[in-house]
Design a protein around this motif. Structure first.
Motif, mmCIF file in Angstrom:
data_model
loop_
_atom_site.group_PDB
_atom_site.id
_atom_site.type_symbol
_atom_site.label_atom_id
_atom_site.label_comp_id
_atom_site.label_asym_id
_atom_site.label_seq_id
_atom_site.Cartn_x
_atom_site.Cartn_y
_atom_site.Cartn_z
ATOM 1 N N GLY A 253 1.138 -1.163 -0.296
ATOM 2 C CA GLY A 253 0.057 -0.067 -0.467
ATOM 3 C C GLY A 253 1.126 1.311 0.265
ATOM 4 O O GLY A 253 0.106 2.298 -0.538
ATOM 5 N N GLY A 254 2.155 1.134 0.437
ATOM 6 C CA GLY A 254 2.993 2.295 0.651
ATOM 7 C C GLY A 254 4.259 2.602 -0.977
ATOM 8 O O GLY A 254 3.178 1.837 -2.178
ATOM 9 N N PRO A 255 4.261 4.081 -1.067
ATOM 10 C CA PRO A 255 4.736 4.603 0.378
ATOM 11 C C PRO A 255 3.462 5.707 0.608
ATOM 12 O O PRO A 255 3.017 5.698 -0.239
ATOM 13 C CB PRO A 255 5.650 5.225 -0.613
ATOM 14 C CG PRO A 255 5.570 5.169 -2.122
ATOM 15 C CD PRO A 255 4.742 3.978 -2.218
ATOM 16 N N GLU A 260 -2.843 2.004 -1.873
ATOM 17 C CA GLU A 260 -3.474 1.294 -0.909
ATOM 18 C C GLU A 260 -4.690 1.114 -1.643
ATOM 19 O O GLU A 260 -5.544 2.192 -1.674
ATOM 20 C CB GLU A 260 -4.350 1.616 -0.223
ATOM 21 C CG GLU A 260 -4.448 1.162 1.237
ATOM 22 C CD GLU A 260 -4.759 1.190 2.059
ATOM 23 O OE1 GLU A 260 -4.228 0.828 3.142
ATOM 24 O OE2 GLU A 260 -5.086 3.035 2.557
ATOM 25 N N THR A 261 -4.691 0.312 -2.620
ATOM 26 C CA THR A 261 -6.191 0.096 -2.801
ATOM 27 C C THR A 261 -7.301 -0.635 -1.716
ATOM 28 O O THR A 261 -7.185 -0.357 -1.092
ATOM 29 C CB THR A 261 -5.724 -1.411 -4.538
ATOM 30 O OG1 THR A 261 -5.470 -2.182 -3.488
ATOM 31 C CG2 THR A 261 -5.447 -1.156 -5.339
ATOM 32 N N ILE A 262 -8.727 -0.315 -3.128
ATOM 33 C CA ILE A 262 -9.832 -0.858 -2.084
ATOM 34 C C ILE A 262 -9.574 -2.281 -1.339
ATOM 35 O O ILE A 262 -10.073 -2.359 0.062
ATOM 36 C CB ILE A 262 -11.586 -0.808 -2.219
ATOM 37 C CG1 ILE A 262 -12.209 -0.872 -1.988
ATOM 38 C CG2 ILE A 262 -11.285 -1.732 -3.514
ATOM 39 C CD1 ILE A 262 -12.390 0.713 -0.736
ATOM 40 N N SER A 263 -9.101 -3.175 -2.188
ATOM 41 C CA SER A 263 -8.921 -4.489 -1.232
ATOM 42 C C SER A 263 -7.841 -4.065 0.401
ATOM 43 O O SER A 263 -7.995 -5.060 0.548
ATOM 44 C CB SER A 263 -8.460 -5.463 -2.404
ATOM 45 O OG SER A 263 -9.230 -5.862 -3.388
ATOM 46 N N MET A 264 -6.941 -3.512 -0.424
ATOM 47 C CA MET A 264 -5.713 -3.491 0.475
ATOM 48 C C MET A 264 -6.114 -2.628 1.663
ATOM 49 O O MET A 264 -5.796 -3.220 3.006
ATOM 50 C CB MET A 264 -4.403 -2.818 0.274
ATOM 51 C CG MET A 264 -3.620 -3.027 -0.674
ATOM 52 S SD MET A 264 -2.682 -4.575 0.315
ATOM 53 C CE MET A 264 -2.021 -3.839 1.399
ATOM 54 N N TYR A 265 -7.026 -2.000 1.558
ATOM 55 C CA TYR A 265 -7.685 -0.723 2.726
ATOM 56 C C TYR A 265 -8.815 -2.064 3.279
ATOM 57 O O TYR A 265 -8.900 -1.985 4.928
ATOM 58 C CB TYR A 265 -8.514 -0.324 1.936
ATOM 59 C CG TYR A 265 -9.345 1.539 3.209
ATOM 60 C CD1 TYR A 265 -8.149 1.886 4.017
ATOM 61 C CD2 TYR A 265 -10.504 1.507 3.170
ATOM 62 C CE1 TYR A 265 -9.378 2.264 4.990
ATOM 63 C CE2 TYR A 265 -11.035 2.240 4.564
ATOM 64 C CZ TYR A 265 -10.890 2.680 4.855
ATOM 65 O OH TYR A 265 -11.729 3.639 6.140
ATOM 66 N N ILE A 266 -9.698 -2.972 2.739
ATOM 67 C CA ILE A 266 -10.570 -4.196 3.826
ATOM 68 C C ILE A 266 -9.347 -4.546 4.201
ATOM 69 O O ILE A 266 -10.070 -5.043 5.106
ATOM 70 C CB ILE A 266 -10.746 -4.412 2.951
ATOM 71 C CG1 ILE A 266 -12.504 -3.811 1.612
ATOM 72 C CG2 ILE A 266 -12.262 -5.274 3.248
ATOM 73 C CD1 ILE A 266 -13.100 -4.443 0.510
ATOM 74 N N TYR A 267 -8.445 -4.774 4.241
ATOM 75 C CA TYR A 267 -7.538 -6.244 4.982
ATOM 76 C C TYR A 267 -7.083 -4.775 6.309
ATOM 77 O O TYR A 267 -6.702 -5.951 6.820
ATOM 78 C CB TYR A 267 -6.517 -6.569 3.745
ATOM 79 C CG TYR A 267 -5.393 -7.518 4.787
ATOM 80 C CD1 TYR A 267 -5.285 -8.324 4.529
ATOM 81 C CD2 TYR A 267 -4.338 -6.282 5.008
ATOM 82 C CE1 TYR A 267 -4.749 -9.235 5.846
ATOM 83 C CE2 TYR A 267 -3.694 -7.338 5.739
ATOM 84 C CZ TYR A 267 -3.548 -8.465 6.122
ATOM 85 O OH TYR A 267 -2.371 -9.303 6.477
ATOM 86 N N HIS A 268 -6.843 -4.203 5.914
ATOM 87 C CA HIS A 268 -6.240 -3.576 7.034
ATOM 88 C C HIS A 268 -7.177 -3.161 8.131
ATOM 89 O O HIS A 268 -6.515 -3.279 8.939
ATOM 90 C CB HIS A 268 -5.868 -1.871 6.415
ATOM 91 C CG HIS A 268 -3.951 -1.949 5.644
ATOM 92 N ND1 HIS A 268 -3.341 -1.533 4.306
ATOM 93 C CD2 HIS A 268 -2.929 -3.068 6.108
ATOM 94 C CE1 HIS A 268 -2.417 -2.227 4.497
ATOM 95 N NE2 HIS A 268 -1.979 -3.079 5.129
ATOM 96 N N ARG A 269 -8.241 -3.293 7.387
ATOM 97 C CA ARG A 269 -9.184 -2.482 8.553
ATOM 98 C C ARG A 269 -9.497 -3.656 8.949
ATOM 99 O O ARG A 269 -9.919 -3.209 10.305
ATOM 100 C CB ARG A 269 -10.463 -1.977 7.544
ATOM 101 C CG ARG A 269 -10.691 -0.398 6.847
ATOM 102 C CD ARG A 269 -9.998 0.650 7.841
ATOM 103 N NE ARG A 269 -11.427 1.054 8.405
ATOM 104 C CZ ARG A 269 -11.897 1.545 9.606
ATOM 105 N NH1 ARG A 269 -10.643 1.062 10.916
ATOM 106 N NH2 ARG A 269 -12.706 1.694 10.006
#
Lengths: 305, 476
Positions: A253-255, A260-269
């Motif tokens: 998701g960096g730098p 940070e795509t939506i899938s990454m964002y959902i994963y982190h949340r």
């Protein structure tokens, strides 16, 4: 077993008219579908209305539309939507252009090659598509490493330094190019097969009328191919929106949050932060957004075709 | 007659097999699996018949392990009795009620004859939530400063290198002076401290301050010193995930900062010390360029590779890298040139980050007592300690880690035990910690990428943590 099935069928048939029987026959398939798709979907809606975290998982407080409001007013959420749309649009566009060019080159020139070369070329071309995205992630993670990677080493050898993964804009572009490297073969495959299935009469008629190659492709081949292209673009767009493995392994998701795509964002949340309710709300919002985008894309593509 | 004897034996063994309890360990793929596999084989050979407990294990892949353990525990599945969990996760699992408190088990001499006193306090504290013990430490991790002893020795003795070092030290000092004029008031004390501690002579790494760390890093960076044998002086971990905060906490603590106001849950990451620590950490990349430019994609494997390939002269890295870096097969370029020492000193002294991998007891387990016996043996017995040492890492018990037998296998653990006992510092154990960790991480990587100014990043992380804890009811 077979005899038992026939007996059951006969019993069911004797029970009533054929119109009930067909519904009965659907029950097993619908039950499985309901279990694996409809139930999780309804459960997601339920979760999205509660403030569910790991610590209160068994007794979450009702939160109404709180999760939706929080996400729709979150800068992180909108950043991930922006990143996802940019990533999807760019990668699908590049894949379409690359796939189209390759398909035309192969269609026009492949006849001149013997079958042994044909097989090798097509296999090489399709190889990236066969790799698991996680493998692609690991390969590029090493290849792009500034100290030991082959790509920065090559660029350095010709006196160029490009911050491929350190500049926020370039990092996203690098990921787009990796996606394009992996999935252009898919576009190629679909368009190439489409080219082979086209009727030859309109093209021959145009040739008799003295149309140039460019005119034939522009006015005959592409319009005839457009329904196939539309399906391929939608398939790829849906896949690109869900992109996770490669991005997770290369940049996470960096730098910052530049990739940070939506899938990454959902994963982190959900998994890093443990907010199941918020994660469920984001998936519902994303589903609605995707439905709208698909509808628009389909309408647009069919209009063009 | 023979038939009667054989059938009697079969009946007896079937009865024993029926009576024995099967305990299943949920373990992550990697060295921890090797440890559990060897320990399970040993247990089944030597204790299964006596204790009536057979140990089995189920292995889960490293990617997605945290997700798998979360979903398994929340599903209240009794399939697994003992689970391998990082101490950070204990707070939220304990609050969810999916972990069995261990206090009643450890207070029974019969079930737990080992005693808790030998555990390093910081590691045992990281297993407690709201005063109750939910796990027993299995393997502790910390950071070492790994350095190239051949290069450092030359730097300490070679005249030409010393002269160059002195020149670079003066340049860095001048740059810090310039920086002092640019940074906000609250960051200035940290910069002044760095200026005051710059020496014109190279110093041995075990005495390094962050100023020595910086100047030596510049000396071994080609852009500062074209004659440097390495490309960059050092490296850091900047990829969003577990690592960047855990590395940065050592900078934070040594500059005098902390997560919360003492005895409360009021966040203090907007403190002057936190801002100094983040400014220094991010400037290693953004101002001084003494680390590779793509460190925001670095975590454990990249730092390991940077050291292994001889591209950097030193780096902070997890202790787990030591066997790899000193192995002739795995690191042919540097295996005999790598040494380890303590993390450098800051205005508030030296601090080593520690975290502990633990074994917990699944609250849904149907064989808790038997499972605890195995858990206790794995984490507290000498035999368990040997398997951990051989395949995975040190059990944080002084009676095991510093025993002659173990130190023979891992002499580096003498230093590590000192780092943990004297300078060990762990994160807070609270259900919200993983989320707090992620908030900190986002702003750290933002500061590293230059997307956020370090001062603003500290303010932002602090206010987000405050809002999170307020909504969780921490402030009444």
């Amino acid at each position: 077993m077979g005899v038992l099935g026939i007996k059951l069928f006969t019993i069911l048939r004797n029970l009533g008219e054929d119109k009930y029987l067909k519904y009965l026959m659907l029950v097993p398939a619908v039950s499985i579908l309901a279990f694996v798709t409809i139930y999780p979907f309804i459960y997601s809606i339920y979760l999205s209305l509660y403030k569910v975290t790991i610590q209160n998982y068994f007794n979450p407080p009702f939160y109404g539309l709180g999760n939706y409001i929080e996400e729709l007013t979150s800068l992180h959420f909108w950043n991930s939507i922006k990143v996802t749309l940019t990533y999807t649009a760019l990668s699908v566009l590049i894949e379409f252009i690359a796939g189209l060019i390759l398909a035309i080159i192969f269609y026009e020139k492949i006849g001149e090659l013997d079958s042994w070369w044909k097989k090798i070329l097509v296999t090489v071309l399709l190889a990236p598509m066969m790799l698991a995205p996680a493998i692609v992630g690991v390969i590029y993670r090493m290849m792009l490493n500034e100290l030991i990677g082959i790509i920065p080493a090559y660029l350095k050898s010709i006196g160029i330094y490009i911050p491929l993964l350190t500049d926020p804009t370039l990092a996203l572009l690098t990921l787009v190019l990796i996606d394009a490297w992996q999935w252009s073969p898919f576009m190629f495959l679909v368009i190439f097969s489409g080219l082979h299935s086209l009727p030859s009469e309109p093209v021959q008629a145009a040739m008799v009328d003295g149309a140039s190659k460019l005119q034939i492709y522009k006015y005959i081949v592409l319009p005839l191919l457009s329904p196939i292209i539309a399906v391929a673009i939608i398939f790829r767009a849906l896949d690109a929106v869900k992109a996770f493995d490669t991005i997770f392994l290369i940049t996470a998701g960096g730098p910052g949050t530049a990739t940070e795509t939506i899938s990454m964002y959902i994963y982190h949340r959900v998994f890093t932060q443990g907010d199941f309710g918020a994660g469920a709300a984001i998936t519902i919002i994303t589903l609605l957004l995707l439905t709208l985008i698909c509808k628009f894309l389909l309408k647009f593509l069919y209009k063009v075709s | 007659m023979l038939a009667v004897i054989v059938s009697s034996l079969l009946i007896i063994s079937a009865t024993v097999a029926k009576q024995s309890v099967e305990v299943v360990i949920f373990i992550r793929e990697g060295p921890e699996t090797d440890m559990v596999k060897a320990a399970a084989e040993y247990w089944n050979k030597h204790y299964a018949a006596k204790e009536g407990i057979v140990v089995k294990y189920a292995v889960f892949g490293r990617p997605g392990y945290f997700e798998k353990i979360t979903t398994t525990l929340l599903a209240r599945s009794p399939d697994y009795d003992i689970m391998w969990v990082l101490c950070n996760e204990i707070g939220r699992f304990a609050a969810a009620g999916v972990l069995e408190p261990l206090d009643k088990y450890v207070s029974s001499k019969e079930l737990y004859p080992y005693g808790l006193k030998a555990f390093f306090p910081a590691s045992l504290d990281s297993c407690r939530y709201k005063g109750k013990l939910y796990a027993l430490p299995s393997v502790i991790s910390t950071f070492h400063l790994y350095y190239r002893k051949d290069l450092i020795n030359k730097l300490l003795t070679d005249k030409a290198w010393k002269a160059k070092f002195s020149e670079i030290a003066s340049k860095i000092k001048a740059d810090l002076g310039k920086m002092l004029e640019e940074v906000p008031e609250e960051v200035k004390p940290g910069i002044r401290w760095l200026i005051e501690h710059i020496k014109t002579e190279p110093v041995s790494p075990d005495k390094w301050t962050w100023s020595d760390f910086l100047v030596t890093a510049a000396f071994f960076t080609k852009s500062h010193n074209p004659g440097s044998p390495t490309e960059y002086g050092t490296t850091i971990m900047g990829k969003r995930g577990e690592c960047p905060p855990k590395e940065w906490y050592m900078f934070l603590w040594s500059f005098g900062g902390d997560f919360f106001k003492h005895g409360t849950y009021i966040p203090t990451l907007n403190s002057s010390a936190a801002k100094q620590a983040l400014t220094f950490w991010a400037s290693l990349l953004r101002r001084w360029h003494v680390v590779p430019p793509d460190v925001d994609t670095y975590e454990y494997p990249e730092v390991l590779e940077a050291l292994r390939s001889g591209k950097v002269a030193f780096s902070l890295q997890w202790d787990a890298a030591y066997p790899d870096l000193t192995s002739k097969e795995k690191s042919p370029l540097v295996w005999d040139k790598i040494a380890i020492t303590y993390v450098p000193i800051g205005p508030n002294g030296r601090h080593h980050f520690i975290h502990t991998w633990t074994f917990v007891l699944n609250a849904a387990s149907l064989k808790k007592e038997a499972a605890f016996k195995v858990l206790a043996w794995l984490t507290s017995s000498k035999e368990g300690g040997i398997f951990a040492a051989k395949y995975c890492g040190p059990i944080p018990r002084s009676d095991i880690m510093l025993s002659e037998e173990i130190l023979k296998m891992r002499p580096d653990w003498k230093l590590m035990a000192n780092e943990i006992a004297k300078y060990g510092h762990a994160e807070a154990v609270m259900p919200e910690w993983p989320k707090i960790h992620d908030i900190i991480c986002i702003h750290l990587v933002n500061a590293l990428a230059g997307v956020e100014d370090p001062v603003k990043a500290c303010n932002a992380m602090n206010s987000e943590i405050y809002a999170l804890l307020k909504s969780a009811g921490y402030y009444g």
